[in-house]
Design a protein around this motif. Structure first.
Motif: not given
Length: 324
Positions: A275-303
């Motif tokens: 959801r837009r406005g969700t505060f993503l904690r550090g381990f949430m960024y890690d989970f995303i990248q574990m599931f989809a390695p190309h979705l690095k933190r910088e790219l998620v933050e850009e999204a």
């Protein structure tokens, strides 16, 4: 007006107006919840719920508007808690995921195993449902992430990011006539009874579109949300199966023959959304990248900064997705 009162009306609305069930889920008393709802309605001067005797029957128009704002407030409160937890203990907390059976059974196990190993103090919760249910859970803030192939695009307040592409295969028992066909055609498939996913599940729309474009009407005799159930009925001879290729295990399904169907159907893309406005904690960024390695933190933050589907599509259009 108290935050507790907003929590009560929100939870009652999401427990099908069952105050007793709400009280059990919140570990409090039914009379206490009813009293607080009445006090809030008296303060606001409107009814949030219509009643028949002691029973709540529906949400009033005023209640709909109040509940929408209450949900936003409660999500903001949760974000504040998440911010505080991130600074107090960045490796402790909880993560809730909503997904389909296929993702939970075939795509996520190794990801979750690795995540729990890295973050043993993060409680992981998984909700399974239809793609529509999954999207709704993410859109209303019940879960942190939705992972699905269908329905996510229907919710404009979800930030959706592509994870991988996948396609289908046709499964038949050994000795089935189709096992002798060198390269399947849609006509070959349409000539047999079909067992496949319920509409709205696991890229089912791509399957229906392919038959429609050829002017074929498939003989779908049985549908299920679970690939393992589909395989069971293929074994019983009910028909040929069409499932996600990832759902076939060479060892466990050695009695079946998996026939490539990637040339028959357009590939589907599995996405992860929050959801837009969700505060993503550090381990949430890690989970995303574990599931989809190309979705690095910088790219998620850009999204996170993109505001429309078109802007998100532009961000990801040149990224080559892995094929599952």
């Amino acid at each position: 007006m108290k935050l507790q009162q907003l929590r009560y009306i929100w939870e009652v609305a999401h427990h099908e107006l069952n105050v007793s069930a709400t009280a059990q889920s919140l570990y409090t008393s039914q009379p206490g919840i009813s009293k607080q709802i009445r006090l809030l309605e008296d303060e606001l001067g409107v009814e949030i719920f219509s009643r028949s005797g002691k029973h709540l029957t529906r949400v009033t128009p005023a209640g709909e508007a109040i509940l929408k704002t209450a949900g936003e407030i409660l999500r903001k409160v949760e974000s504040i808690k998440q911010v505080a937890q991130e600074f107090s203990n960045e490796k402790k907390g909880s993560l809730s995921i909503a997904t389909t059976h296929t993702q939970a059974r075939y795509a996520l196990p190794q990801v979750i195993k690795s995540f729990i190993k890295k973050f043993p103090d993060v409680a992981l919760h998984m909700h399974q449902g239809t793609p529509m249910q999954i999207s709704e859970l993410a859109a209303d803030g019940t879960v942190d992430f939705a992972i699905a192939t269908e329905a996510l695009e229907l919710f404009s307040d979800l930030i959706m990011m592509p994870c991988y592409t996948w396609n289908r295969c046709v499964i038949v028992p050994k000795g089935h006539p189709l096992a002798q066909v060198a390269k399947l055609s849609l006509e070959d498939v349409a000539a047999h009874p079909i067992v496949t996913y319920v509409f709205g599940f696991t890229g089912r729309s791509k399957l229906d579109e392919a038959f429609m474009e050829k002017g074929l009407v498939p003989k779908v005799v049985f549908t299920a949300a679970d690939a393992d159930v589909i395989k069971t009925y293929v074994r019983l001879g009910l028909g040929i199966g069409i499932v996600a290729h990832m759902a076939v295990d060479p060892e466990l399904d050695s009695d079946l023959v998996a026939l490539d169907a990637s040339h028959l159907f357009l590939p589907s893309v599995t996405k992860i959304g929050f959801r837009r406005g969700t505060f993503l904690r550090g381990f949430m960024y890690d989970f995303i990248q574990m599931f989809a390695p190309h979705l690095k933190r910088e790219l998620v933050e850009e999204a996170y900064q993109r505001h429309t589907k078109a802007e998100l599509d532009e961000l990801f259009e040149h990224i080559e997705l892995p094929v599952y």
